[in-house]
Design a protein around this motif. Sequence first.
Motif, short mmCIF file in Angstrom:
data_model
loop_
_atom_site.label_atom_id
_atom_site.label_comp_id
_atom_site.label_asym_id
_atom_site.label_seq_id
_atom_site.Cartn_x
_atom_site.Cartn_y
_atom_site.Cartn_z
N GLN A 96 11.83 35.01 -2.91
CA GLN A 96 10.80 35.93 -2.44
C GLN A 96 9.55 35.93 -3.30
O GLN A 96 8.59 36.66 -3.02
N GLY A 97 9.55 35.13 -4.37
CA GLY A 97 8.38 35.04 -5.23
C GLY A 97 8.23 36.21 -6.18
O GLY A 97 7.13 36.48 -6.67
N TRP A 98 9.34 36.90 -6.47
CA TRP A 98 9.27 38.09 -7.31
C TRP A 98 9.48 37.81 -8.80
O TRP A 98 9.27 38.69 -9.62
N LEU A 99 9.95 36.60 -9.14
CA LEU A 99 10.23 36.26 -10.53
C LEU A 99 9.40 35.07 -10.97
O LEU A 99 9.06 34.19 -10.16
N LEU A 100 9.09 35.02 -12.26
CA LEU A 100 8.38 33.88 -12.83
C LEU A 100 9.38 32.84 -13.33
O LEU A 100 10.46 33.20 -13.83
N PRO A 101 9.07 31.55 -13.22
CA PRO A 101 9.98 30.52 -13.72
C PRO A 101 10.09 30.56 -15.23
O PRO A 101 9.15 30.95 -15.94
N LEU A 102 11.26 30.15 -15.73
CA LEU A 102 11.50 30.14 -17.18
C LEU A 102 11.92 28.74 -17.62
O LEU A 102 12.94 28.54 -18.28
N ASP A 103 11.12 27.76 -17.26
CA ASP A 103 11.44 26.38 -17.61
C ASP A 103 10.68 25.91 -18.85
O ASP A 103 10.63 24.72 -19.13
N ASP A 104 10.10 26.85 -19.62
CA ASP A 104 9.31 26.45 -20.79
C ASP A 104 9.54 27.46 -21.92
O ASP A 104 8.59 28.06 -22.44
N LEU A 105 10.79 27.60 -22.34
CA LEU A 105 11.12 28.57 -23.38
C LEU A 105 11.10 27.96 -24.78
O LEU A 105 11.58 28.58 -25.73
N GLY A 106 10.53 26.79 -24.93
CA GLY A 106 10.38 26.19 -26.25
C GLY A 106 11.26 24.97 -26.44
O GLY A 106 12.32 24.85 -25.83
N ASP A 107 10.81 24.08 -27.31
CA ASP A 107 11.53 22.82 -27.54
C ASP A 107 12.91 23.03 -28.12
O ASP A 107 13.82 22.21 -27.91
N ASP A 108 13.12 24.12 -28.88
CA ASP A 108 14.40 24.35 -29.53
C ASP A 108 15.36 25.18 -28.69
O ASP A 108 16.47 25.48 -29.15
N TYR A 109 14.96 25.55 -27.49
CA TYR A 109 15.78 26.47 -26.71
C TYR A 109 17.05 25.80 -26.18
O TYR A 109 18.10 26.43 -26.10
N ASP A 110 16.98 24.55 -25.82
CA ASP A 110 18.13 23.77 -25.33
C ASP A 110 18.74 24.38 -24.07
O ASP A 110 19.90 24.80 -24.05
N ALA A 111 17.96 24.40 -23.01
CA ALA A 111 18.44 24.93 -21.74
C ALA A 111 19.59 24.10 -21.18
O ALA A 111 20.42 24.62 -20.42
N ASP A 112 19.67 22.83 -21.56
CA ASP A 112 20.75 21.98 -21.06
C ASP A 112 22.12 22.40 -21.59
O ASP A 112 23.15 21.98 -21.06
N ASP A 113 22.12 23.24 -22.63
CA ASP A 113 23.38 23.72 -23.20
C ASP A 113 23.98 24.86 -22.39
O ASP A 113 25.14 25.22 -22.57
#
Length: 438
Positions: A96-113
Amino acid sequence: MKLSRLLLGTCAAVALTAPALADTTLTIATVNNGDMIRMQKLSGDFEAKNPGIALEWVTMEENTLRQKVTTDIATKGGQYDVMTIGNYEVRIWAKQGWLLPLDDLGDDYDADDIMPAIRQGLTYEGTLYAAPFYGESSMLMYRTDLFEKAGLTMPDDPTWSFIGEAARKITDTNDGVYGICLRGKAGWGENMAFITTLANSMGARWFDMDWHPQFDQPEWKAALQYYVDLMEDAGPPGASTNGFNENLALFQSGKCGMWIDATVAASFVTNPAESKVAEDVGFALTPHGEGIDKHGSWLWTWNLGIPAGSEKVDAAKAFIAWATSKAYTEMVAEKDGWANVPPGTRTSLYENPKYQEAAAFADVTLKAINAADPENPAVEPVPYVGGQWVGIPEFQGIGTAVGQQFSAALAGNITVDQALQNAQRFTEREMTKGGYIQ
């Protein structure tokens, strides 16, 4: 406890550098459970590393939190800069477009984990829209001393029939010990979280493939009757008003022989500083119905998200990166021990020997998370995803209304048949209004 310089340096590495964030106050809406309260106590570390950002906390009970943040984001009220939301909301709100994406939380964040099952529920069209603070499934917690006294052995993979027999056997009202504690407080995320997964594991489903409600089917009658009868025979007084926190307190004080609820509770019931029965707690998978290979396991995450239109995006991302990072986990371990770190979100935690050694419940928690199947929650085919919820916007209202009927049945104000009839009529009406049923 003073943290080591090394740990502080590690935590600092995940804070996003933001020289333009001076004099920013973030208002954070969160839930009043133990892990979130611990986060608030530790948040001075974030403020020390981000001197331009102050944090203002709004802490609420689960049902109230859901109502408040849903109203605020739907009306673009702007009361909160960071919202604590569940995986139920994330994909619906992102669409619905109500949330902002969080694909840039920093190089050390390690979202793949982030564990794949957890990340999938927070991703819409390939983009992460919320960061998980902790993840959970459901599990069975039980008093090993009471089972030994009663001559019972808990199976690794128990059935509901065994649980019913055991709960009645270990109940001792003279000593104020009740065989089992289960959620009874009305709410789509309160009693319906448990009852829905119970029903799933007994062959019931919310809707058929044409979106017709199924409360008039025998599987639902069997599931709800089992629940009401069990709580009448072996549950504590006033169970219809008990949610997670109330049952946690009962279990920790030695009043419950068994408790089926969120895996995140395991660290609280085994903490000697909080639990009188910490040395006598065992764990097993959530039960299943006879001849049914589907456990009553849910999959839930409490996550941090940013409402679209926020004017404090950089500061909000800095906070979320801090609160959901590996470094935060290490900070909690340093202060309160590895058994008390936020569980269920990162693969690396379950590969960490220190965590495996400290948390006797780690293995069962991981098995429970892996046993949950939100993409195929019921025995029969269904047109929705979920588990303990149904992934449609209307479910908040429908689930709460049905939960009120089931709570009334538990309290003895109406019969099981009346509760199911009322649930069927209400859900049919709402699904017709929503255009699901023609």
